[in-house]
Design a protein around this motif. Structure first.
Motif, PDB file in Angstrom:
ATOM      1  N   ALA A 173       0.819  -1.217   0.000  1.00 36.27           N
ATOM      2  CA  ALA A 173       0.000   0.000   0.000  1.00 36.27           C
ATOM      3  C   ALA A 173       0.850   1.264   0.000  1.00 36.27           C
ATOM      4  CB  ALA A 173      -0.949   0.007   1.192  1.00 36.27           C
ATOM      5  N   LEU A 174       2.132   1.149   0.344  1.00 33.64           N
ATOM      6  CA  LEU A 174       3.063   2.286   0.349  1.00 33.64           C
ATOM      7  C   LEU A 174       4.324   1.903  -0.402  1.00 33.64           C
ATOM      8  CD1 LEU A 174       3.052   3.311   4.134  1.00 33.64           C
ATOM      9  CD2 LEU A 174       1.748   4.369   2.297  1.00 33.64           C
ATOM     10  N   LEU A 175       5.011   2.913  -0.895  1.00 37.59           N
ATOM     11  CA  LEU A 175       6.330   2.732  -1.486  1.00 37.59           C
ATOM     12  C   LEU A 175       7.282   3.623  -0.691  1.00 37.59           C
ATOM     13  CD1 LEU A 175       7.442   1.114  -3.834  1.00 37.59           C
ATOM     14  CD2 LEU A 175       7.151   3.124  -5.267  1.00 37.59           C
ATOM     15  N   VAL A 176       8.355   3.029  -0.163  1.00 34.68           N
ATOM     16  CA  VAL A 176       9.303   3.754   0.675  1.00 34.68           C
ATOM     17  C   VAL A 176      10.604   3.919  -0.108  1.00 34.68           C
ATOM     18  CG1 VAL A 176      10.522   3.750   2.882  1.00 34.68           C
ATOM     19  CG2 VAL A 176       8.223   2.778   2.732  1.00 34.68           C
ATOM     20  N   ILE A 177      11.158   5.136  -0.070  1.00 36.50           N
ATOM     21  CA  ILE A 177      12.330   5.478  -0.893  1.00 36.50           C
ATOM     22  C   ILE A 177      13.401   6.117  -0.015  1.00 36.50           C
ATOM     23  CG2 ILE A 177      13.153   6.876  -2.833  1.00 36.50           C
ATOM     24  CD1 ILE A 177      10.156   6.975  -3.737  1.00 36.50           C
ATOM     25  N   GLU A 178      14.641   5.641  -0.156  1.00 34.22           N
ATOM     26  CA  GLU A 178      15.768   6.345   0.441  1.00 34.22           C
ATOM     27  C   GLU A 178      16.802   6.590  -0.644  1.00 34.22           C
ATOM     28  OE1 GLU A 178      19.134   6.264   3.921  1.00 34.22           O
ATOM     29  OE2 GLU A 178      18.675   4.410   2.851  1.00 34.22           O
ATOM     30  N   GLY A 179      17.194   7.852  -0.802  1.00 39.05           N
ATOM     31  CA  GLY A 179      18.241   8.217  -1.744  1.00 39.05           C
ATOM     32  C   GLY A 179      19.461   8.722  -0.999  1.00 39.05           C
TER      33      GLY A 179
END
Length: 194
Positions: free
Chosen positions: A79-85
């Motif tokens: 249900a969510l997309l988590v992003i770390e750059g």
């Protein structure tokens, strides 16, 4: 004494109502969750570990270049997309670090990205495209527009300052190669066993 008893009853009634409302708010909503997962599937191409080069312009107009990494994974059963750059300087130090969560609101029929970077945070509308996405951040009289094109192997994103009556000014560009899958951030959940 009677008045204290009446007040106590009112307080208990309000607490019971609020408690029931909180319990109802916490109840699973299968239709909403299914709609969120279906919508987020449109962005599944983003998932994985990506590495490549990024460059741009600092606020003082000097240029920078970093080795950019992105790790992107689903949370809450998709249900969510988590992003770390993270952007690494030539000496290995971290020159850039950002975190974001992408979600979908079925009632509003809109995606949003909650972004944290360099001391700033905000929630913005994200618009999926056939090849990636577009999202904008207000910036004075204009906007910073981020546009991504993503294939199974390449993640290309640009950031342009856009102001009415002027040609867009490029201030960020990254081209990354997909390195593989990731089980982040859902992996290694806390074990409830004692």
């Amino acid at each position: 004494m009677h008045r204290t008893g009446l007040m106590g009853a009112v307080v208990m009634s309000v607490a019971t109502i609020l408690g029931a409302g909180a319990a109802q708010a916490q109840a699973p909503q299968p239709q909403v969750q299914a709609a969120q997962r279906a919508a987020m599937a449109k962005l599944s191409r983003m998932q994985g570990v990506w590495v490549g080069q990024a460059s741009g312009v600092n606020p003082d107009m000097s240029r920078y270049s970093v080795t950019q990494t992105e790790r992107i994974g689903p949370m809450l059963d998709g249900a969510l997309l988590v992003i770390e750059g993270r952007g690494y300087r030539a000496d290995g130090s971290t020159g850039f670090n950002a975190f974001a969560v992408v979600s979908y609101d079925p009632e509003a029929a809109k995606y949003e990205i909650r972004s944290y970077a360099q001391g700033y945070a905000g929630t913005f509308e994200l618009k999926p495209t056939d090849t990636g996405y577009v999202w904008e951040v207000p910036a004075g009289p204009g906007v910073m527009r981020f546009t991504a094109d993503i294939t199974d192997t390449t993640y290309h994103e640009v950031g342009d300052f856009v102001m009415p009556g002027m040609a867009p000014m490029r201030s960020f560009e990254m081209t990354l190669t997909r390195r593989g899958d990731t089980d982040w951030p859902a992996a290694n959940a806390v074990d409830p066993a004692p």
